[in-house]
Design a protein around this motif. Structure first.
Motif, short mmCIF file in Angstrom:
data_model
loop_
_atom_site.label_atom_id
_atom_site.label_comp_id
_atom_site.label_asym_id
_atom_site.label_seq_id
_atom_site.Cartn_x
_atom_site.Cartn_y
_atom_site.Cartn_z
N ASN A 227 70.07 -74.87 63.95
CA ASN A 227 69.94 -75.47 65.28
C ASN A 227 68.50 -75.89 65.52
OD1 ASN A 227 72.63 -74.96 65.96
ND2 ASN A 227 72.13 -72.90 66.65
N LYS A 228 68.34 -77.08 66.12
CA LYS A 228 67.00 -77.54 66.50
C LYS A 228 66.65 -76.87 67.83
CE LYS A 228 64.86 -81.51 68.40
NZ LYS A 228 65.07 -82.87 68.83
N GLY B 288 66.25 -72.97 64.35
CA GLY B 288 66.86 -71.65 64.27
C GLY B 288 67.85 -71.67 63.13
N VAL B 289 67.66 -70.82 62.15
CA VAL B 289 68.50 -70.81 60.94
C VAL B 289 69.28 -69.51 60.89
CG1 VAL B 289 68.49 -70.97 58.43
CG2 VAL B 289 66.80 -72.24 59.75
N ALA B 290 70.59 -69.64 60.81
CA ALA B 290 71.49 -68.49 60.66
C ALA B 290 72.47 -68.83 59.54
CB ALA B 290 72.23 -68.24 61.98
N PRO B 291 73.20 -67.88 59.04
CA PRO B 291 74.15 -68.17 57.97
C PRO B 291 75.17 -69.23 58.40
CG PRO B 291 73.86 -65.81 58.17
CD PRO B 291 73.15 -66.44 59.32
N GLY B 292 75.17 -70.34 57.71
CA GLY B 292 76.13 -71.41 57.98
C GLY B 292 75.78 -72.29 59.16
N ARG B 293 74.56 -72.18 59.70
CA ARG B 293 74.24 -72.94 60.90
C ARG B 293 72.73 -73.12 61.02
NH1 ARG B 293 76.60 -71.42 66.73
NH2 ARG B 293 76.97 -73.62 66.89
N VAL C 268 63.51 -68.18 62.29
CA VAL C 268 62.95 -69.34 62.97
C VAL C 268 62.02 -70.00 61.97
CG1 VAL C 268 61.51 -70.15 64.86
CG2 VAL C 268 63.14 -68.31 65.25
N VAL C 269 62.26 -71.30 61.73
CA VAL C 269 61.52 -72.02 60.70
C VAL C 269 60.86 -73.23 61.35
CG1 VAL C 269 61.71 -73.25 58.51
CG2 VAL C 269 63.18 -71.29 58.96
N ILE C 270 59.60 -73.47 61.02
CA ILE C 270 58.90 -74.67 61.47
C ILE C 270 58.83 -75.61 60.27
CG2 ILE C 270 56.78 -75.62 62.40
CD1 ILE C 270 56.25 -72.84 63.60
N VAL C 271 59.40 -76.79 60.44
CA VAL C 271 59.47 -77.78 59.37
C VAL C 271 58.65 -78.99 59.79
CG1 VAL C 271 61.02 -79.25 58.04
CG2 VAL C 271 61.76 -76.98 58.72
N GLU C 272 57.85 -79.51 58.88
CA GLU C 272 57.06 -80.71 59.15
C GLU C 272 57.72 -81.90 58.49
OE1 GLU C 272 52.77 -82.60 57.92
OE2 GLU C 272 52.94 -80.42 58.08
N ILE C 273 58.02 -82.90 59.30
CA ILE C 273 58.56 -84.17 58.80
C ILE C 273 57.67 -85.25 59.37
CG2 ILE C 273 60.53 -85.74 58.80
CD1 ILE C 273 62.32 -83.29 59.20
N ASP C 274 56.98 -85.96 58.49
CA ASP C 274 56.00 -86.97 58.88
C ASP C 274 54.93 -86.30 59.73
OD1 ASP C 274 55.42 -89.49 58.17
OD2 ASP C 274 56.68 -90.48 59.66
N ASN C 275 54.74 -86.67 60.98
CA ASN C 275 53.76 -86.02 61.87
C ASN C 275 54.47 -85.24 62.96
OD1 ASN C 275 51.39 -86.77 60.62
ND2 ASN C 275 51.33 -88.76 61.65
N THR C 276 55.68 -84.79 62.70
CA THR C 276 56.46 -84.07 63.68
C THR C 276 56.80 -82.69 63.14
OG1 THR C 276 57.44 -86.15 64.38
CG2 THR C 276 58.56 -84.14 65.07
N TRP C 277 56.66 -81.70 64.00
CA TRP C 277 57.09 -80.35 63.66
C TRP C 277 58.40 -80.07 64.37
CZ3 TRP C 277 52.53 -76.31 63.85
CH2 TRP C 277 51.66 -76.56 62.79
N LEU C 278 59.37 -79.59 63.62
CA LEU C 278 60.65 -79.18 64.19
C LEU C 278 60.73 -77.67 64.12
CD1 LEU C 278 63.10 -81.73 62.52
CD2 LEU C 278 62.17 -81.81 64.82
N VAL C 279 61.07 -77.08 65.24
CA VAL C 279 61.30 -75.63 65.28
C VAL C 279 62.81 -75.44 65.18
CG1 VAL C 279 60.99 -73.50 66.55
CG2 VAL C 279 59.27 -75.30 66.74
#
Length: 146
Positions: free
Chosen positions: A107-108, A100-105, A87-98
């Motif tokens: 998901n927001k 789900g990262v799996a091999p080849g996929r 599970v990765v939290i990514v910051e883009i501008d002023n938005t955090w996206l949580v």
């Protein structure tokens, strides 16, 4: 007939005394590159290469290699939830996206606004950031459902 053998032994007796018994004057030096030294060198080289590979694997495995944050996207936090899932939290501008990262996929899972510095509680040495993030995530989910 005995006299012939006796005469023959007397004549042959001095030959071993005349034979050269000294050592030869030239002794060849030992080889510089031997099989033992070559195997030792190759073993040391393989040990160093294995050590470098192992340290690199450990650094990647436990995410100790800092990633360069260039551009708009910044990884805020990451945690493993399985053998290959994260599970990765990514910051883009002023938005955090949580995500789900799996091999080849990828998901927001959730999107939320970036928390302000005033609203976040400073982390002391004994506490972990998980409860603070969990509270903010629950508040954000309640806002979206309402």
């Amino acid at each position: 007939m005995l006299s012939r053998y006796l005469l023959f032994l007397i004549v042959i007796a001095p030959f071993p005394a005349i034979a050269e018994t000294g050592k030869p004057s030239y002794i060849s030096p030992p080889p510089v590159i031997s099989t033992e030294s070559t195997l030792q060198m190759m073993g040391g080289l393989l040990l160093v290469l294995a050590l470098i590979g192992g340290i690199t694997w450990l650094l990647r495995r436990y995410s100790l290699i800092p990633t360069a944050t260039a551009g708009v996207v910044k990884v805020v936090a990451t945690t493993g939830v399985g053998q290959r899932e994260r599970v990765v939290i990514v910051e883009i501008d002023n938005t955090w996206l949580v995500l789900g990262v799996a091999p080849g996929r990828v998901n927001k899972l959730h999107a939320m606004t970036k928390p302000t510095n005033e609203a976040s509680v400073p982390i002391s040495h004994g506490s972990s950031p998980s409860p603070v993030f969990a509270e903010q995530l629950n508040q954000s989910i309640k806002k979206e459902n309402a």
